[in-house]
Design a protein around this motif. Structure first.
Motif, short mmCIF file in Angstrom:
data_model
loop_
_atom_site.label_atom_id
_atom_site.label_comp_id
_atom_site.label_asym_id
_atom_site.label_seq_id
_atom_site.Cartn_x
_atom_site.Cartn_y
_atom_site.Cartn_z
N ASP A 2 0.83 -1.19 0.00
CA ASP A 2 0.00 0.00 0.00
C ASP A 2 0.88 1.25 0.00
OD1 ASP A 2 -2.27 -1.52 0.00
OD2 ASP A 2 -2.51 -1.48 2.18
N ARG A 3 0.59 2.15 -0.91
CA ARG A 3 1.36 3.38 -0.98
C ARG A 3 0.55 4.53 -0.40
NH1 ARG A 3 2.70 1.21 -6.14
NH2 ARG A 3 4.89 0.59 -6.22
N GLN A 4 1.26 5.45 0.25
CA GLN A 4 0.61 6.65 0.75
C GLN A 4 0.16 7.48 -0.44
OE1 GLN A 4 0.33 6.83 3.97
NE2 GLN A 4 -0.65 8.84 4.20
N PRO A 5 -1.09 7.93 -0.46
CA PRO A 5 -1.55 8.71 -1.61
C PRO A 5 -0.82 10.05 -1.72
CG PRO A 5 -3.38 8.21 -0.11
CD PRO A 5 -2.14 7.73 0.54
N ILE A 6 -0.67 10.50 -2.95
CA ILE A 6 -0.16 11.84 -3.22
C ILE A 6 -1.35 12.79 -3.23
CG2 ILE A 6 0.89 13.31 -5.00
CD1 ILE A 6 2.49 10.83 -5.88
N GLN A 7 -1.17 13.96 -2.66
CA GLN A 7 -2.26 14.93 -2.62
C GLN A 7 -2.04 16.00 -3.69
OE1 GLN A 7 -4.31 15.71 0.94
NE2 GLN A 7 -2.74 14.78 2.23
N VAL A 8 -3.04 16.20 -4.51
CA VAL A 8 -3.03 17.25 -5.54
C VAL A 8 -4.08 18.27 -5.15
CG1 VAL A 8 -3.39 17.79 -7.97
CG2 VAL A 8 -2.24 15.65 -7.33
N ILE A 9 -3.69 19.52 -5.06
CA ILE A 9 -4.59 20.58 -4.62
C ILE A 9 -4.85 21.53 -5.77
CG2 ILE A 9 -5.00 22.38 -2.91
CD1 ILE A 9 -2.85 21.03 -1.17
N GLY A 10 -6.10 21.58 -6.21
CA GLY A 10 -6.49 22.49 -7.29
C GLY A 10 -6.94 21.74 -8.52
N GLY A 11 -8.17 22.00 -8.96
CA GLY A 11 -8.74 21.27 -10.10
C GLY A 11 -8.74 22.04 -11.40
N GLY A 12 -7.74 22.90 -11.60
CA GLY A 12 -7.60 23.55 -12.90
C GLY A 12 -6.88 22.64 -13.88
N ALA A 14 -3.62 22.43 -14.57
CA ALA A 14 -2.40 21.84 -14.03
C ALA A 14 -2.72 20.72 -13.04
CB ALA A 14 -1.55 22.91 -13.34
N GLY A 15 -3.66 20.95 -12.13
CA GLY A 15 -4.01 19.93 -11.15
C GLY A 15 -4.65 18.71 -11.78
N THR A 16 -5.50 18.94 -12.77
CA THR A 16 -6.15 17.82 -13.47
C THR A 16 -5.12 16.95 -14.16
OG1 THR A 16 -8.18 19.12 -13.80
CG2 THR A 16 -7.81 17.26 -15.30
N GLU A 17 -4.18 17.58 -14.86
CA GLU A 17 -3.13 16.81 -15.55
C GLU A 17 -2.24 16.09 -14.55
OE1 GLU A 17 -1.63 14.96 -18.43
OE2 GLU A 17 -2.78 16.70 -19.17
N ALA A 18 -1.87 16.75 -13.45
CA ALA A 18 -1.00 16.13 -12.45
C ALA A 18 -1.67 14.90 -11.84
CB ALA A 18 -0.64 17.13 -11.36
N ALA A 19 -2.94 15.03 -11.46
CA ALA A 19 -3.65 13.89 -10.86
C ALA A 19 -3.72 12.72 -11.83
CB ALA A 19 -5.05 14.33 -10.45
N TRP A 20 -3.95 13.00 -13.10
CA TRP A 20 -4.03 11.94 -14.12
C TRP A 20 -2.68 11.24 -14.28
CZ3 TRP A 20 -7.51 9.25 -16.76
CH2 TRP A 20 -7.09 8.54 -17.89
N GLN A 21 -1.61 12.00 -14.39
CA GLN A 21 -0.28 11.41 -14.57
C GLN A 21 0.10 10.52 -13.38
OE1 GLN A 21 1.67 11.49 -17.26
NE2 GLN A 21 0.41 12.91 -18.45
N THR A 349 -1.92 25.76 -22.15
CA THR A 349 -1.08 24.61 -22.49
C THR A 349 0.12 24.52 -21.56
OG1 THR A 349 -1.73 24.99 -24.80
CG2 THR A 349 -0.01 23.37 -24.40
N ALA A 350 0.67 25.66 -21.19
CA ALA A 350 1.79 25.66 -20.24
C ALA A 350 1.35 25.13 -18.88
CB ALA A 350 2.37 27.06 -20.12
N ALA A 351 0.12 25.45 -18.47
CA ALA A 351 -0.40 24.93 -17.21
C ALA A 351 -0.50 23.41 -17.26
CB ALA A 351 -1.76 25.54 -16.90
N ALA A 352 -1.04 22.88 -18.35
CA ALA A 352 -1.12 21.43 -18.50
C ALA A 352 0.27 20.80 -18.52
CB ALA A 352 -1.88 21.08 -19.78
N ALA A 353 1.22 21.46 -19.18
CA ALA A 353 2.59 20.95 -19.24
C ALA A 353 3.21 20.87 -17.85
CB ALA A 353 3.44 21.82 -20.15
N GLY A 354 3.00 21.91 -17.05
CA GLY A 354 3.52 21.90 -15.68
C GLY A 354 2.88 20.80 -14.86
N GLY A 355 1.57 20.63 -15.00
CA GLY A 355 0.90 19.55 -14.30
C GLY A 355 1.42 18.19 -14.71
N CYS A 356 1.74 18.05 -15.99
CA CYS A 356 2.28 16.78 -16.50
C CYS A 356 3.61 16.44 -15.83
CB CYS A 356 2.43 16.89 -18.01
SG CYS A 356 3.00 15.38 -18.82
N LEU A 357 4.56 17.39 -15.83
CA LEU A 357 5.87 17.10 -15.24
C LEU A 357 5.77 16.96 -13.71
CD1 LEU A 357 8.89 16.67 -15.56
CD2 LEU A 357 9.19 19.16 -15.33
N ALA A 358 4.98 17.82 -13.07
CA ALA A 358 4.82 17.71 -11.61
C ALA A 358 4.21 16.36 -11.24
CB ALA A 358 3.97 18.85 -11.08
#
Length: 437
Positions: A2-12, A14-21, A349-358
């Motif tokens: 079991d892994r500790q979940p990562i917390q993503v704050i913000g559903g814009g 960047a946050g949407t892309e980060a949570a998906w990745q 697009t830059a926001a999505a890119a940041g979410g992707c790498l984060a």
């Protein structure tokens, strides 16, 4: 295990892309979005990745900065760009979306992911563990104060604004004409032509129009972002400033008359049905009554019905060069990452890119792997290298552009050919990078 979940704050974006990745890497996510419990001044719906300004992600062509970023994100499995492609609407050479369908689809897709625990709640303090901050330029006050305590720095500020949206059937099609600049691509813009007298009267009205008053603290701490100036600010900068900006008539002519107007107001389709149209480049701080009065001076918009008027708000961002690494980790707490306009990247697009790498790096931390940076020959890599290494004294939000890429090994005078070479190098280097992950 079991892994500790990562917390993503913000559903814009960047946050949407980060949570998906993160979830796609097999790591559980707790995904926080404060709407509808609490709304920011710019949001109107509770959906993820709501596009609060334009519905355009910028030029599609891969020899343009935005288009190259699209292609890089496609290689990296971006959910945001995949859904943008799926819900695209005609916009000439731009990738524009039906914003309602786009956001609703992303909300349904992420909330149904088995590894994403989607919570509608406001986060007031930075949690422990691995966290991705993607709260955008309008971070809620309590969380912003906690971030201030963590960084020891005040936010930097600039003003951003959104353009009005018009009901399509209220536009006078006897005057407005469909055309693309130089007849390139699909004719996806409605063009509202002006002669010189009409343009000068319109400019004078803009210069004299009553604006929403700024609060004292906003006047003292915030400034306009040059890439998103209010239309009345452009009007005040000179008689022809708008004609060399959003109202430029170059490459446009009315096929019914063959005439090229003195100036043109362009409207871009907002939805797939063509019922809503966005006033391109008309972000504004005019009072709402003034907007109706002045914008209805535009030929073909004399009876325009507005479903949204322009709004203007203060955006805030951190001094990323002092705080961030190119991995999008904070220097003083590598388990805390951030992405989007919060860190001073500009544009959807830059926001999505940041979410992707984060998201990629947050997942790698959880999996016990080293975090990564992207090749600086890619648009993503150069953008994050810039925000982590620019001069802190004069730092301002940066959109994707070819000027931040390292130079080619040879001088190429032809701009299109030069940009094509930048693209080929970037996509080739990214493909090699991906194969080594």
């Amino acid at each position: 295990m079991d892994r500790q979940p990562i917390q993503v704050i913000g559903g814009g974006l960047a946050g949407t892309e980060a949570a998906w990745q993160i979830a796609q890497a097999g790591v559980p996510v707790i995904f926080h979005e404060m709407r509808p419990q609490r709304y920011s001044p710019a949001h109107h719906t509770e959906h993820l990745a709501e596009l609060v300004c334009s519905n355009s992600f910028g030029a599609m062509a891969s020899d343009r900065a935005a288009g190259l970023l699209h292609e890089e994100l496609r290689q990296l499995g971006s959910i945001v760009i995949a859904k943008a492609d799926e819900h695209s609407v005609p916009a000439g050479g731009a990738l524009a979306v039906d914003r309602g369908q786009f956001s609703q689809d992303l909300t349904e897709t992420l909330s149904s992911h088995p590894l994403i625990d989607f919570r509608r709640e406001e986060v007031r303090k930075i949690p422990e563990g691995i966290v991705v901050l993607a709260t955008g330029p309008l971070t809620s006050p309590d969380l912003a104060e906690d971030l201030h305590r963590f960084t020891g720095m005040e936010y930097l500020s600039f003003f951003d604004a959104a353009s009005p949206i018009i009901v399509g059937e209220s536009i006078n099609r006897d005057i407005a004409f469909l055309a693309s600049r130089y007849d390139k691509g699909e004719a996806a813009y409605l063009n509202c032509p002006m002669n010189k007298a009409e343009y000068l009267r319109f400019r004078e009205a803009l210069c004299q129009g009553e604006q929403t008053e700024l609060k004292d603290f906003e006047r003292e701490t915030a400034k306009f972002f040059e890439a998103c100036l209010p239309i009345e600010e452009l009007a005040q900068r000179g008689e022809d400033t708008m004609r060399y900006g959003p109202l430029k008539p170059v490459g446009l002519s009315d096929s019914r008359t063959g005439d090229r107007p003195y100036a043109v107001v362009q409207l871009r389709q907002e939805d797939k049905a063509g019922q809503l149209w966005n006033m391109v480049g008309f972000q504004t701080n005019l009072r709402w009554g003034e907007q109706k009065r002045i914008f209805q001076m535009i030929p073909s918009l004399e009876n325009a019905e507005f479903v949204r008027l322009g709004v203007m708000h203060r955006n805030t961002f951190i001094n990323a060069p002092q705080l961030m690494q190119a991995t999008l980790q904070f220097r003083h707490n590598p388990q805390l990452l951030a992405a989007g306009q919060l860190i001073g990247t500009e544009g959807y697009t830059a926001a999505a890119a940041g979410g992707c790498l984060a998201g990629i790096n947050a997942a790698r931390l959880a999996l016990g792997k080293e975090t990564v940076t992207l090749p600086n020959t890619t648009m993503m890599g150069s953008l994050f290298e810039f925000i982590s290494s620019a001069s802190p004294k004069h730092f301002q939000p940066m959109p994707p552009n070819f000027g931040i890429l390292p130079e080619l090994g040879e001088k190429i005078k032809n701009k299109q050919e030069r940009y094509g070479r930048y693209r080929d190098r970037a996509l080739g280097d990214l493909k090699n990078w991906c194969s080594q992950l």
